[in-house]
Design a protein around this motif. Structure first.
Motif, short mmCIF file in Angstrom:
data_model
loop_
_atom_site.label_atom_id
_atom_site.label_comp_id
_atom_site.label_asym_id
_atom_site.label_seq_id
_atom_site.Cartn_x
_atom_site.Cartn_y
_atom_site.Cartn_z
N VAL A 1 9.97 -1.57 -18.95
CA VAL A 1 8.76 -1.96 -18.45
C VAL A 1 7.65 -1.65 -19.63
CG1 VAL A 1 6.78 -1.82 -16.65
CG2 VAL A 1 9.26 -1.76 -16.10
N PHE A 2 6.98 -2.51 -20.05
CA PHE A 2 5.71 -2.27 -21.20
C PHE A 2 4.57 -2.69 -20.42
CE2 PHE A 2 9.56 -3.95 -23.14
CZ PHE A 2 9.46 -3.01 -24.56
N PRO A 3 3.88 -1.26 -20.13
CA PRO A 3 2.89 -1.31 -19.46
C PRO A 3 1.45 -1.83 -20.33
CG PRO A 3 2.99 0.88 -20.23
CD PRO A 3 4.16 0.20 -20.53
N PRO A 4 0.29 -2.31 -19.67
CA PRO A 4 -0.77 -2.85 -20.32
C PRO A 4 -1.28 -2.08 -21.38
CG PRO A 4 -1.06 -3.25 -18.01
CD PRO A 4 -0.07 -1.99 -18.14
N LYS B 1 -1.94 -7.48 -19.14
CA LYS B 1 -0.70 -7.71 -18.39
C LYS B 1 0.42 -6.70 -18.85
CE LYS B 1 -1.32 -12.87 -19.62
NZ LYS B 1 -1.14 -13.91 -20.30
N THR B 2 1.37 -6.88 -17.77
CA THR B 2 2.60 -5.99 -17.94
C THR B 2 3.65 -6.92 -18.31
OG1 THR B 2 1.65 -4.25 -16.52
CG2 THR B 2 4.19 -4.34 -16.80
N TYR B 3 4.70 -6.28 -19.14
CA TYR B 3 6.05 -7.10 -19.76
C TYR B 3 7.20 -6.27 -19.23
CZ TYR B 3 2.89 -10.30 -22.29
OH TYR B 3 1.71 -11.15 -22.65
N VAL B 4 8.15 -7.06 -18.78
CA VAL B 4 9.39 -6.47 -18.44
C VAL B 4 10.61 -7.10 -19.64
CG1 VAL B 4 11.16 -5.74 -16.94
CG2 VAL B 4 8.78 -6.10 -16.37
N SER B 5 11.16 -6.52 -20.25
CA SER B 5 12.23 -7.14 -21.02
C SER B 5 13.36 -7.43 -20.20
CB SER B 5 13.04 -5.95 -21.85
OG SER B 5 13.68 -5.05 -21.23
N PRO B 6 13.90 -8.98 -20.72
CA PRO B 6 14.87 -9.55 -19.67
C PRO B 6 16.10 -9.23 -20.15
CG PRO B 6 14.08 -10.74 -21.45
CD PRO B 6 13.19 -9.85 -21.58
N GLN C 1 10.97 -11.09 -12.88
CA GLN C 1 9.68 -11.42 -13.54
C GLN C 1 9.63 -10.70 -14.97
OE1 GLN C 1 6.70 -11.93 -10.65
NE2 GLN C 1 5.02 -11.83 -12.24
N VAL C 2 9.19 -11.57 -15.95
CA VAL C 2 8.96 -10.81 -17.35
C VAL C 2 7.40 -10.75 -17.72
CG1 VAL C 2 11.29 -11.44 -18.06
CG2 VAL C 2 9.45 -12.89 -18.52
N VAL C 3 6.60 -11.36 -16.93
CA VAL C 3 5.39 -11.24 -17.34
C VAL C 3 4.56 -11.10 -16.11
CG1 VAL C 3 3.22 -12.38 -18.44
CG2 VAL C 3 5.71 -12.73 -19.35
N GLU D 1 -1.07 -7.31 -10.89
CA GLU D 1 0.28 -7.70 -9.98
C GLU D 1 1.21 -6.62 -10.21
OE1 GLU D 1 3.00 -11.69 -9.96
OE2 GLU D 1 1.63 -11.51 -11.68
N LYS D 2 1.79 -6.41 -9.13
CA LYS D 2 2.75 -5.32 -8.86
C LYS D 2 3.94 -5.42 -9.45
CE LYS D 2 4.84 -2.03 -5.47
NZ LYS D 2 5.10 -1.66 -4.03
N VAL D 3 4.60 -4.63 -10.32
CA VAL D 3 5.73 -5.08 -10.94
C VAL D 3 6.98 -4.71 -10.09
CG1 VAL D 3 7.41 -4.24 -12.71
CG2 VAL D 3 5.09 -4.18 -13.13
N MET D 4 7.73 -5.71 -9.92
CA MET D 4 8.59 -5.79 -8.60
C MET D 4 10.15 -5.27 -9.62
SD MET D 4 7.37 -6.51 -6.00
CE MET D 4 8.61 -6.84 -4.87
#
Length: 329
Positions: A238-241, A248-253, A319-321, A326-329
């Motif tokens: 998880v890459f926080p804002p 935005k927060t990003y999550v590597s796929p 979800q990656v973006v 928005e809560k990261v799931m």
């Protein structure tokens, strides 16, 4: 009752004493010095070697993504080859990290470093003064030829006088250093003298692990310690804002070849190459798209074939973006 109060007082005193001892120990011992060998590698003035180094620096090794001023990063993403004068900054729990000036300026860059000192940083993560370099650069296993190529390109640049403030560690960062959680990460074996450049799985493995650092983001990590906590290439970091992500927060796929949960299940080799050539879609994505668009088709084929050869890992990334709030799931 009096006895209980007395015991509680002593417990509080003991806890305060332990905290004070830990604090003092961290402050006195975090700035450790390390020994590491100096690779016997020398820069070359051969134009082909320098060209290879430039391709690596601005392409798969993406040196240009970090070693430029913050206000030039978008220019790099748009294809400009900005001088590697440093300045990029990242603030995470262990501290605020700043990429240094690696132009050959003698006052603010690497002009007073020997070839061996620079090679030691890249291969063993030990700085000129013996300090630990945090493991942001995955170049310990670079082949001798590629390390020489990058070194040769760095030497060939025009010097840029640009002073970059030193990295500053938080108490957490200092504690990780004091207790040996973070220490120089050297080679795991003997790096190859050279690597055959081809579309093979072996060359893809080399690029993905030793040059482009695909595993560094696509394997889940603890951002407090940097430790890998997930299965290789299965995503989930998880890459926080930050200043670049617009909230935005990003999550590597997941990029293993699992047919149900991996993004790779959607891509043929041709689609994979086309996606990289397209470049950035999300402005704040931590993926260095600007650099990776410069990889040639041979390199992309090799990486694709290597990723397809991995053991499939069933790990669904919902979800990656994530939009701001928005809560990261």
């Amino acid at each position: 009752m009096k006895l209980l109060i007395k015991i509680l007082k002593w417990l509080v005193f003991l806890i305060i004493a332990i905290i004070a001892i830990i604090f003092i120990y961290v402050q006195l011992s975090w700035n450790k010095k390390f020994e590491a060998p100096y690779p016997e590698l020398k820069a070359s003035t051969d134009s082909a070697v320098i060209a290879r180094g430039k391709h690596l620096a601005y392409g798969p090794a993406h040196c240009g993504t970090c070693h430029v001023p913050m206000n030039k990063i978008e220019d790099v993403e748009n294809g400009e080859m900005i001088p590697l004068s440093g300045g990029w900054q990242l603030t995470i729990p262990p501290g605020t990290f700043r990429a240094p000036n690696i132009s050959p300026d003698k006052e603010t860059g690497i002009g007073n470093f020997s070839d061996e000192e620079i090679a030691r940083v890249m291969r063993h993560m030990v700085g000129k003064d013996g300090n630990c370099i945090f493991p942001f650069m995955p170049f310990a296993e670079l082949s001798d030829e590629d390390l020489i190529a990058i070194l040769s390109y760095l030497r060939s640049q025009e010097p840029v006088n640009h002073a970059v403030p030193a990295t500053s560690l938080s108490f957490l960062g200092k504690a990780l250093m004091a207790f040996g959680v973070i220490k120089p990460e050297g080679t795991k074996g003997n790096p190859p003298k050279s690597v055959k450049i081809d579309t093979t799985i072996d060359y893809g493995k080399y690029l993905a692990n030793s040059v482009a650092n695909c595993n560094g983001c696509h394997t889940e990590r603890d951002l407090k310690t940097g430790a890998f906590v997930g299965k290789p290439f299965a995503g989930g970091t998880v890459f926080p804002p930050d200043v670049f992500t617009e909230g935005k927060t990003y999550v590597s796929p997941n990029i293993t070849p699992d047919l149900e949960t991996s993004i790779m299940s959607q891509w043929t080799e041709e689609a994979f190459i086309a996606r990289f050539k397209k470049g950035r879609v999300h402005k704040g994505s931590p993926m260095p798209w600007g650099a990776f668009t410069r990889m040639d088709t041979l390199e992309l084929k090799a990486i694709y074939r290597y990723l397809q050869s991995l053991e499939p890992v069933k790990k669904k990334i919902n979800q990656v973006v994530y939009e701001p709030g928005e809560k990261v799931m």
